[in-house]
Design an enzyme around this catalytic site. Structure first.
Site, PDB file in Angstrom:
ATOM      1  N   GLY A 242     -16.888  90.227 -55.779  1.00 46.79           N
ATOM      2  CA  GLY A 242     -15.708  90.866 -56.267  1.00 46.79           C
ATOM      3  C   GLY A 242     -15.353  91.871 -55.616  1.00 46.79           C
ATOM      4  N   GLU A 276     -22.964  88.131 -54.612  1.00 47.11           N
ATOM      5  CA  GLU A 276     -22.222  86.755 -54.530  1.00 47.11           C
ATOM      6  C   GLU A 276     -20.752  87.155 -53.807  1.00 47.11           C
ATOM      7  OE1 GLU A 276     -21.738  85.196 -58.354  1.00 47.11           O
ATOM      8  OE2 GLU A 276     -23.659  84.480 -58.287  1.00 47.11           O
ATOM      9  N   PRO A 277     -20.882  87.870 -52.734  1.00 54.04           N
ATOM     10  CA  PRO A 277     -19.550  88.425 -52.217  1.00 54.04           C
ATOM     11  C   PRO A 277     -18.982  87.189 -51.475  1.00 54.04           C
ATOM     12  CG  PRO A 277     -21.373  89.256 -50.717  1.00 54.04           C
ATOM     13  CD  PRO A 277     -22.086  88.479 -51.928  1.00 54.04           C
ATOM     14  N   ARG A 279     -14.832  87.338 -50.673  1.00 52.57           N
ATOM     15  CA  ARG A 279     -13.745  87.992 -50.078  1.00 52.57           C
ATOM     16  C   ARG A 279     -14.092  88.972 -49.048  1.00 52.57           C
ATOM     17  NH1 ARG A 279      -8.500  87.972 -52.452  1.00 52.57           N
ATOM     18  NH2 ARG A 279      -9.680  87.667 -54.295  1.00 52.57           N
ATOM     19  N   TYR A 319      -0.305  84.909 -56.210  1.00 54.33           N
ATOM     20  CA  TYR A 319      -0.660  86.162 -57.006  1.00 54.33           C
ATOM     21  C   TYR A 319       0.461  87.119 -56.572  1.00 54.33           C
ATOM     22  CZ  TYR A 319      -5.336  84.072 -56.765  1.00 54.33           C
ATOM     23  OH  TYR A 319      -6.383  83.329 -56.909  1.00 54.33           O
ATOM     24  N   CYS A 347       9.939  73.293 -49.912  1.00 53.76           N
ATOM     25  CA  CYS A 347      11.351  73.319 -51.005  1.00 53.76           C
ATOM     26  C   CYS A 347      10.832  73.883 -52.234  1.00 53.76           C
ATOM     27  CB  CYS A 347      11.856  72.060 -51.211  1.00 53.76           C
ATOM     28  SG  CYS A 347      12.085  71.260 -49.550  1.00 53.76           S
TER      29      CYS A 347
HETATM   30  C1  LIG Z   1     -15.173  83.733 -56.842  1.00 57.44           C
HETATM   31  C2  LIG Z   1     -16.639  84.200 -57.238  1.00 57.44           C
HETATM   32  C3  LIG Z   1     -17.311  85.154 -56.317  1.00 57.44           C
HETATM   33  C4  LIG Z   1     -16.627  85.481 -55.297  1.00 57.44           C
HETATM   34  O1  LIG Z   1     -15.768  86.571 -55.524  1.00 57.44           O
HETATM   35  P1  LIG Z   1     -15.035  87.415 -54.497  1.00 57.44           P
HETATM   36  O2  LIG Z   1     -14.030  88.249 -55.076  1.00 57.44           O
HETATM   37  O3  LIG Z   1     -14.408  86.524 -53.424  1.00 57.44           O
HETATM   38  O4  LIG Z   1     -16.344  88.298 -53.811  1.00 57.44           O
HETATM   39  C5  LIG Z   1     -18.562  85.352 -56.806  1.00 57.44           C
HETATM   40  N1  LIG Z   1     -19.288  84.896 -57.705  1.00 57.44           N
HETATM   41  C6  LIG Z   1     -18.547  83.976 -58.637  1.00 57.44           C
HETATM   42  C7  LIG Z   1     -19.257  83.297 -59.667  1.00 57.44           C
HETATM   43  C8  LIG Z   1     -17.107  83.507 -58.341  1.00 57.44           C
HETATM   44  O5  LIG Z   1     -16.753  82.775 -59.424  1.00 57.44           O
END
Ligand SMILES: *Cc1c(COP(=O)(O)O)cnc(C)c1O
Length: 424
Positions: A242, A276-277, A279, A319, A347
């Protein structure tokens, strides 16, 4: 080339590492996704090094960019992977990822997906409901196995991000309420098909402020203490992904600042940390090249109609996301800048890549949409029967076609015309 600026200008032309984007577009056509190996690796290392003092594992969120060559690059750098489907599992394995470094997230894992992940020997299932816990237990027991699990809790903090990418609020479909977690852990420990190994959360995406991360961690730690007192054998805490990135004028915290804020509290637990990065590793390691088809002026607007559309890059339409759009070979000083809406051929009125962008454009100019390495190609569709773009991974002066452009044959594969009308 500096690794923190893989995309830069040389003699007035945009380069990806040591390769001219104009040359890439000529060789592979447009629209074209371009990724930088150096940028992927340095972003991965920024997380890995930021948490170096703690036992940790960086699990790249595959949903952000699941191209095999991208996953392979990260696997070679030592990354683990966060997957959300059996398809992503197959991709990580095909790219040479270590199964032990895989965590399986997502609210709707199917039995076959669980079975495939058990067979592969993944490191952890992040479980999001009682029903899912039950199905995983039965699936593992049928195989005479015991599945490593963490429960993903919902810390109910407001991540202050776009509502579509906020996942940690009480009304979200994700996770288990913290109040319900102790009973569920007790239940999990009774199940012979389950082996409790961790506690997980993930509160949202494109977070630009560290406070929600710290609030979530505080709630996670309070729960972890309670669980440990209850005899739950936790080995790791998964703090999710995140962390936001810079698309325009955002000022996201660096992985180092993120780690600095959370590390003291994490270190005190003695538990391993999983991250869990998605983005933050991939977004700025990629761009989308697109060529201007036509310029068109109405009384209200100037349009640049380009060959990439919402089916190729959905974030602006979905978004209202802002991504920087630059000319690959700007006509600086020669032409007047106008405000352009950069739109695709699809379109739909919502089909745009950017609005009111000051650019000096001519037909056939090449543009680059920055920040397209995450949630770019992976969200591409074939809407309007448009083949999805090619993807290229640049490494120094070399370019590797990581995925060929789709053909119309690819698009019609599996479809069948009706049988000839019979005469009976
Ligand atoms: C989407 C997601 C992520 C990655 O989120 P980013 O904003 O891309 O870092 C990590 N863990 C879980 C469970 C997700 O659904």
């Amino acid at each position: 080339m500096t690794t923190d600026d893989p995309f830069h200008w040389r003699a007035g032309v945009l380069y990806a590492e040591d390769v001219s984007c104009e040359q890439l577009a000529q060789r592979f056509g447009t629209p074209l996704y371009v990724y930088s190996r150096a940028a992927l690796e340095s972003a991965y290392r920024a997380f890995d090094e930021a948490f170096a003092e703690l036992p940790h594992r960086v699990c790249f969120a595959v949903k952000a960019n699941s191209n095999l060559a991208v996953l392979q690059t990260l696997a070679r750098a030592g990354s683990g992977f966060d997957i959300v489907s059996g398809g992503e599992l197959a991709r990580v394995l095909a790219a040479g990822g270590d199964p032990a470094g895989i965590v399986f997230s997502g609210v709707g894992k199917a039995r076959e997906e669980m079975a495939a992940a058990l067979d592969a020997g993944i490191g952890c299932f992040n479980i999001e409901s009682v029903a899912e816990l039950d199905l995983l237990d039965r699936t593992a027991r049928d195989k005479g196995m015991s599945a490593p699990v963490a429960l993903r809790v919902n810390p109910d903090v407001d991540p202050k991000t776009h509502p579509y990418i906020a996942t940690g609020l009480a009304q979200s479909k994700f996770g288990i309420a913290i109040a319900d977690a102790p009973a569920l852990y007790a239940e999990a420990m009774q199940r012979p098909g389950l082996q409790v190994v961790g506690l997980a959360c993930h509160i949202g995406s494109q977070l630009l402020d560290l406070d929600p991360f710290e609030d979530a961690l505080d709630r996670l730690l309070e729960l972890a203490g309670q669980l440990q007192a209850q005899g739950v054998p936790l080995a790791h805490l998964d703090i999710g992904g995140g962390l936001g990135v810079r698309y325009g004028d955002e000022l996201p915290p660096s992985p180092a600042a993120y780690a600095a804020r959370l590390k003291p509290k994490l270190a005190a637990t003695g538990l391993a940390v999983h991250l869990e990065p998605g983005r933050a590793i991939a977004a700025n390691a990629g761009l989308l090249l697109t060529r201007v088809h036509y310029l068109k002026a109405s009384s209200a607007r100037n349009f640049a109609i380009v060959d990439a559309a919402m089916n190729d890059l959905l974030r602006p339409a979905l978004y209202d996301a802002w991504q920087e759009i630059v000319a690959v070979h700007p006509h600086n000083g020669e032409d007047e800048q106008l405000l352009y809406d950069i739109v695709g051929p699809v379109c739909e009125s919502g089909d745009f890549l950017g609005k009111q962008r000051p650019l000096a454009l001519r037909a056939d100019d090449l543009l680059a949409v920055r920040g397209a390495g995450a949630y770019g190609f992976v969200m591409a569709s074939n809407y309007n029967t448009r083949p999805r773009p090619a993807e290229v991974l640049v490494d120094g002066g070399n370019e590797h076609l990581a995925r060929a452009r789709e053909t119309l044959e690819d698009l019609m594969r599996g479809e069948q015309l009706l049988p000839e009308a019979g005469n009976g």
